[in-house]
Design a protein around this motif. Structure first.
Motif, PDB file in Angstrom:
ATOM      1  N   GLN A  39       0.839  -1.186   0.000  1.00 61.08           N
ATOM      2  CA  GLN A  39       0.000   0.000   0.000  1.00 61.08           C
ATOM      3  C   GLN A  39       0.879   1.242   0.000  1.00 61.08           C
ATOM      4  O   GLN A  39       1.837   1.335   0.752  1.00 61.08           O
ATOM      5  CB  GLN A  39      -0.928   0.005   1.226  1.00 61.08           C
ATOM      6  CG  GLN A  39      -1.899   1.171   1.273  1.00 61.08           C
ATOM      7  CD  GLN A  39      -2.959   1.082   0.197  1.00 61.08           C
ATOM      8  OE1 GLN A  39      -3.237   0.000  -0.305  1.00 61.08           O
ATOM      9  NE2 GLN A  39      -3.527   2.207  -0.167  1.00 61.08           N
ATOM     10  N   VAL A  40       0.561   2.170  -0.872  1.00 62.58           N
ATOM     11  CA  VAL A  40       1.288   3.433  -0.961  1.00 62.58           C
ATOM     12  C   VAL A  40       0.408   4.535  -0.384  1.00 62.58           C
ATOM     13  O   VAL A  40      -0.760   4.653  -0.725  1.00 62.58           O
ATOM     14  CB  VAL A  40       1.644   3.759  -2.416  1.00 62.58           C
ATOM     15  CG1 VAL A  40       2.302   5.135  -2.506  1.00 62.58           C
ATOM     16  CG2 VAL A  40       2.562   2.687  -2.995  1.00 62.58           C
ATOM     17  N   VAL A  41       0.963   5.315   0.495  1.00 66.13           N
ATOM     18  CA  VAL A  41       0.241   6.436   1.096  1.00 66.13           C
ATOM     19  C   VAL A  41       0.880   7.731   0.632  1.00 66.13           C
ATOM     20  O   VAL A  41       2.103   7.896   0.706  1.00 66.13           O
ATOM     21  CB  VAL A  41       0.269   6.356   2.628  1.00 66.13           C
ATOM     22  CG1 VAL A  41      -0.447   7.562   3.237  1.00 66.13           C
ATOM     23  CG2 VAL A  41      -0.375   5.056   3.106  1.00 66.13           C
ATOM     24  N   LEU A  42       0.049   8.631   0.135  1.00 68.09           N
ATOM     25  CA  LEU A  42       0.512   9.932  -0.358  1.00 68.09           C
ATOM     26  C   LEU A  42      -0.128  11.023   0.492  1.00 68.09           C
ATOM     27  O   LEU A  42      -1.337  11.033   0.680  1.00 68.09           O
ATOM     28  CB  LEU A  42       0.108  10.126  -1.822  1.00 68.09           C
ATOM     29  CG  LEU A  42       0.506   9.009  -2.788  1.00 68.09           C
ATOM     30  CD1 LEU A  42      -0.100   9.265  -4.170  1.00 68.09           C
ATOM     31  CD2 LEU A  42       2.017   8.898  -2.885  1.00 68.09           C
ATOM     32  N   VAL A  43       0.676  11.948   0.986  1.00 68.17           N
ATOM     33  CA  VAL A  43       0.168  13.022   1.839  1.00 68.17           C
ATOM     34  C   VAL A  43       0.635  14.358   1.288  1.00 68.17           C
ATOM     35  O   VAL A  43       1.840  14.637   1.233  1.00 68.17           O
ATOM     36  CB  VAL A  43       0.642  12.852   3.286  1.00 68.17           C
ATOM     37  CG1 VAL A  43       0.111  13.997   4.143  1.00 68.17           C
ATOM     38  CG2 VAL A  43       0.180  11.507   3.850  1.00 68.17           C
ATOM     39  N   CYS A  75       4.445  16.508  -1.611  1.00 69.92           N
ATOM     40  CA  CYS A  75       3.745  15.239  -1.468  1.00 69.92           C
ATOM     41  C   CYS A  75       4.744  14.216  -0.948  1.00 69.92           C
ATOM     42  O   CYS A  75       5.700  13.859  -1.639  1.00 69.92           O
ATOM     43  CB  CYS A  75       3.167  14.773  -2.794  1.00 69.92           C
ATOM     44  SG  CYS A  75       2.464  13.102  -2.728  1.00 69.92           S
ATOM     45  N   ALA A  76       4.504  13.769   0.263  1.00 67.78           N
ATOM     46  CA  ALA A  76       5.375  12.775   0.875  1.00 67.78           C
ATOM     47  C   ALA A  76       4.762  11.395   0.708  1.00 67.78           C
ATOM     48  O   ALA A  76       3.539  11.235   0.803  1.00 67.78           O
ATOM     49  CB  ALA A  76       5.558  13.088   2.354  1.00 67.78           C
ATOM     50  N   THR A  77       5.612  10.416   0.438  1.00 65.28           N
ATOM     51  CA  THR A  77       5.126   9.061   0.264  1.00 65.28           C
ATOM     52  C   THR A  77       5.572   8.175   1.419  1.00 65.28           C
ATOM     53  O   THR A  77       6.613   8.413   2.035  1.00 65.28           O
ATOM     54  CB  THR A  77       5.652   8.445  -1.031  1.00 65.28           C
ATOM     55  OG1 THR A  77       7.095   8.374  -0.970  1.00 65.28           O
ATOM     56  CG2 THR A  77       5.270   9.275  -2.238  1.00 65.28           C
ATOM     57  N   ILE A  89       7.468   2.837  -6.853  1.00 63.72           N
ATOM     58  CA  ILE A  89       6.793   3.926  -7.535  1.00 63.72           C
ATOM     59  C   ILE A  89       7.655   4.496  -8.657  1.00 63.72           C
ATOM     60  O   ILE A  89       8.838   4.744  -8.485  1.00 63.72           O
ATOM     61  CB  ILE A  89       6.417   5.038  -6.547  1.00 63.72           C
ATOM     62  CG1 ILE A  89       5.308   4.550  -5.632  1.00 63.72           C
ATOM     63  CG2 ILE A  89       6.000   6.310  -7.264  1.00 63.72           C
ATOM     64  CD1 ILE A  89       4.030   4.199  -6.368  1.00 63.72           C
ATOM     65  N   ASN A  90       7.054   4.706  -9.803  1.00 62.42           N
ATOM     66  CA  ASN A  90       7.741   5.336 -10.926  1.00 62.42           C
ATOM     67  C   ASN A  90       7.188   6.749 -11.087  1.00 62.42           C
ATOM     68  O   ASN A  90       7.648   7.680 -10.463  1.00 62.42           O
ATOM     69  CB  ASN A  90       7.569   4.511 -12.200  1.00 62.42           C
ATOM     70  CG  ASN A  90       8.263   5.141 -13.394  1.00 62.42           C
ATOM     71  OD1 ASN A  90       9.071   6.062 -13.246  1.00 62.42           O
ATOM     72  ND2 ASN A  90       7.956   4.662 -14.585  1.00 62.42           N
ATOM     73  N   TYR A 129      -2.772   5.342  -7.343  1.00 62.99           N
ATOM     74  CA  TYR A 129      -2.619   5.834  -5.963  1.00 62.99           C
ATOM     75  C   TYR A 129      -2.879   7.334  -5.918  1.00 62.99           C
ATOM     76  O   TYR A 129      -2.318   8.089  -6.711  1.00 62.99           O
ATOM     77  CB  TYR A 129      -1.215   5.545  -5.439  1.00 62.99           C
ATOM     78  CG  TYR A 129      -0.846   4.093  -5.478  1.00 62.99           C
ATOM     79  CD1 TYR A 129       0.128   3.622  -6.347  1.00 62.99           C
ATOM     80  CD2 TYR A 129      -1.489   3.179  -4.650  1.00 62.99           C
ATOM     81  CE1 TYR A 129       0.473   2.276  -6.393  1.00 62.99           C
ATOM     82  CE2 TYR A 129      -1.149   1.827  -4.691  1.00 62.99           C
ATOM     83  CZ  TYR A 129      -0.175   1.398  -5.555  1.00 62.99           C
ATOM     84  OH  TYR A 129       0.151   0.065  -5.591  1.00 62.99           O
ATOM     85  N   TRP A 130      -3.709   7.733  -4.974  1.00 63.82           N
ATOM     86  CA  TRP A 130      -4.100   9.138  -4.830  1.00 63.82           C
ATOM     87  C   TRP A 130      -3.988   9.570  -3.382  1.00 63.82           C
ATOM     88  O   TRP A 130      -4.296   8.802  -2.469  1.00 63.82           O
ATOM     89  CB  TRP A 130      -5.554   9.338  -5.273  1.00 63.82           C
ATOM     90  CG  TRP A 130      -5.730   9.274  -6.754  1.00 63.82           C
ATOM     91  CD1 TRP A 130      -5.556   8.183  -7.560  1.00 63.82           C
ATOM     92  CD2 TRP A 130      -6.117  10.348  -7.603  1.00 63.82           C
ATOM     93  NE1 TRP A 130      -5.805   8.521  -8.865  1.00 63.82           N
ATOM     94  CE2 TRP A 130      -6.159   9.832  -8.931  1.00 63.82           C
ATOM     95  CE3 TRP A 130      -6.439  11.687  -7.406  1.00 63.82           C
ATOM     96  CZ2 TRP A 130      -6.503  10.619 -10.026  1.00 63.82           C
ATOM     97  CZ3 TRP A 130      -6.790  12.465  -8.494  1.00 63.82           C
ATOM     98  CH2 TRP A 130      -6.821  11.934  -9.789  1.00 63.82           C
TER      99      TRP A 130
END
Length: 128
Positions: free
Chosen positions: A1-5, A22-24, A31-32, A117-118
């Motif tokens: 799971q990728v989390v984007l903030v 945007c921190a991941t 991620i590309n 991912y959003w």
């Protein structure tokens, strides 16, 4: 799971500047492409800018919406898995919610990224 903030949104006058970040976290190593969509009131979401991962594509590729070329710059720091959107000479029509997006697919052809991912978005308001 990728989390984007996302962070960095706010209220700015026309002609002003803002920098979005945007921190991941999570499974971010694969991620590309990463980028920024925006959604203005009553309008569809549109891709504002995107950037590939140099460790996956040998060189960094970028893409910009025509309306922001020359005013916005997207960059990324793989040291801390963060992307940035430097926005200058902001206009009323730049108002909207800006979403950070990411895709794991390889290559540098932006036509094939679907950004599964959003993040939750950050509000940018350009008003006098």
């Amino acid at each position: 799971q990728v989390v984007l903030v996302e962070s960095g949104g706010g209220l700015v006058q026309p002609g002003g500047s803002l920098r979005l970040s945007c921190a991941t976290s999570g499974s971010a190593l694969n991620i590309n492409a990463m980028g920024w969509y925006r959604q203005a009131p009553g309008a569809q979401r549109e891709l504002v800018a995107a950037i590939t991962n140099p460790s996956r594509t040998q060189q960094v590729a970028t893409k910009y919406l025509d309306a922001v070329k020359g005013r916005f710059t997207i960059t990324r720091s793989d040291a801390n898995n963060t992307i940035y959107l430097q926005m200058s000479d902001l206009k009323f029509e730049d108002t909207g919610v800006y979403f950070c997006v990411a895709d794991w697919r390889g290559g540098a052809d932006f036509r094939y990224f679907t950004y599964p991912y959003w993040g939750r978005g950050t509000q940018v308001t350009v008003s006098s």
